[in-house]
Design a protein around this motif. Sequence first.
Motif, PDB file in Angstrom:
ATOM      1  N   THR A  19      32.002  34.314  30.714  1.00 19.15           N
ATOM      2  CA  THR A  19      32.761  33.103  31.008  1.00 19.15           C
ATOM      3  C   THR A  19      33.739  33.396  32.155  1.00 19.15           C
ATOM      4  O   THR A  19      33.883  34.532  32.596  1.00 19.15           O
ATOM      5  N   ASP A  20      34.389  32.351  32.647  1.00 12.86           N
ATOM      6  CA  ASP A  20      35.292  32.508  33.783  1.00 12.86           C
ATOM      7  C   ASP A  20      36.380  33.535  33.486  1.00 12.86           C
ATOM      8  O   ASP A  20      36.919  33.598  32.366  1.00 12.86           O
ATOM      9  N   ARG A  21      36.685  34.320  34.499  1.00  6.24           N
ATOM     10  CA  ARG A  21      37.783  35.281  34.388  1.00  6.24           C
ATOM     11  C   ARG A  21      39.075  34.562  34.751  1.00  6.24           C
ATOM     12  O   ARG A  21      39.326  34.227  35.902  1.00  6.24           O
ATOM     13  N   GLU A  22      39.923  34.338  33.764  1.00 15.36           N
ATOM     14  CA  GLU A  22      41.119  33.534  33.948  1.00 15.36           C
ATOM     15  C   GLU A  22      42.289  34.385  34.416  1.00 15.36           C
ATOM     16  O   GLU A  22      42.287  35.615  34.270  1.00 15.36           O
ATOM     17  N   PRO A  23      43.312  33.739  34.985  1.00 22.23           N
ATOM     18  CA  PRO A  23      44.521  34.480  35.359  1.00 22.23           C
ATOM     19  C   PRO A  23      45.165  35.145  34.145  1.00 22.23           C
ATOM     20  O   PRO A  23      45.188  34.571  33.055  1.00 22.23           O
ATOM     21  N   ALA A  24      45.666  36.348  34.348  1.00 23.21           N
ATOM     22  CA  ALA A  24      46.315  37.056  33.248  1.00 23.21           C
ATOM     23  C   ALA A  24      47.565  36.305  32.802  1.00 23.21           C
ATOM     24  O   ALA A  24      48.215  35.604  33.582  1.00 23.21           O
ATOM     25  N   THR A  25      47.892  36.433  31.524  1.00 23.06           N
ATOM     26  CA  THR A  25      49.059  35.749  30.977  1.00 23.06           C
ATOM     27  C   THR A  25      50.319  36.119  31.742  1.00 23.06           C
ATOM     28  O   THR A  25      50.578  37.294  32.013  1.00 23.06           O
TER      29      THR A  25
END
Length: 483
Positions: free
Chosen positions: A237-243
Amino acid sequence: MKLARDKIFPPVPCLFLFVCLICFFIAGLIADFIPGLAGRAYGQSQFDTDDEQIIFQEEGWPDMEDKTHLTQDDPLHPEPTWTDQFFEESTVTLGYRFAHGVEAGPKIIDNNVFVRLEYDTLFRDYLFLKFDGKCSVHPKTDHRADAEDRDVLVDAWVRQAFVQAGYDNFSLKIGHQINVWGKADTVAITDVVSARDLSEFIFIRLEDARLGQFMISGNFYSRYFNTFLFYSPLPETDREPATNSRYDRAPESQGTIVVLEKSPQFGDSEFGVKIDKIISKTDVSLMAGRFFSNSARYAYQGYDLDAKPVATKTYPAYTMAGAALSHAWQQFLFKMELAYKFGFALQGNDADGLFRVEKKDVIDAAIGVEYNANDRYQMSVELSNRHIRSGGSGLTQDCDEKDSAFYYMFQKDFLNQTLDFEYNFYCHVQKKDRFHRFQLTYDLTDSLEIIADYTVFNARDKDSLMWQYQKEDRISLEIKSFF
């Protein structure tokens, strides 16, 4: 608002593949000192280069077909070592990237160095090996290291690592690979197989943003059409921005949310088929398959023992049937793309404003044209549209029943094609949100490239996704050296 929603990308597989490749390289070094071993591992090509043919003719050597006189000790054609072939077939990119915020602080956004290894080789004329991996080092001043409160953050991942066997009428590929479907530049219409790297929002070029996933795929060739099949037992799945990183945008809600992630597991299979047919200057593609949403959807579940709201983060499955068409006429390339997505998950809210998942039938379409003025300059125009068949009721405010976007690109080379200027413009028709990107790429030498770009956002609708990025204008500089 604190959102416990990190998707963990385990570094173990990436590091393992890097270690395997290094061990493979060391084994080759050892093999170079064992007589005959390197020669047995790499067979000589049955074809000779034009330069070799000239040498034989000038020196008065016998006919090229008669090679019985050649030995491994021939000074003109020494046996290539394993390491010689490794470096010849590899591309190493060493780079540095810096980005500076124009409006919102802190001013320094990106400040990192990276190394990328691309390795392609052919074994025994029918086995092909490809590896593409990247490792980045982020100091404290980089927003990703700062988000994790680290002095130095090391991030390594593998984009592709597969083996392909090719035969007369078909080829088979197994491993971590990227497959590109569709032709649209604005949004992903049928290009849904490979997930995207969104950790830097839109500041990663599309060709670098695609992420690979493990799959088994095959191409079958016939006189009438070509067929591509794939099966993936563990979709990415998409690699999201880190928290807490610069581009982390948590869903809007009251209070603190505890998010439980339910990513696709082994056995949650994706599979599909794509048929291509070329008729003169027209390319037609038909495709269908079962996929998991690359972007996450949230659903409210209740409260935990600490009276905090709990939501699940899921990537629901859907099916898709699509078609793509392109036609070349003189200096123009016309292209169209259409996809019908059955049971496509969209983000919804209930009457109390709590998260829920709404499954709708969605029609995505795009039409565009590219113009090439004999390589003096290039232009591209594209219009895309999403139509939710059962209406947009119950969806979040940024999900309109009709969602249209306009995209424009202009590109021109200068200084004997060593300096490239590119301008990109994107506009959301309904919400009138837009961004502009100006980019200069200068090839200082054949192995040294400098890229500078400036991105400007202009958001007008508070309910739009881009409104959250209205102060993210930035200028960046990237230096890459190729070996």
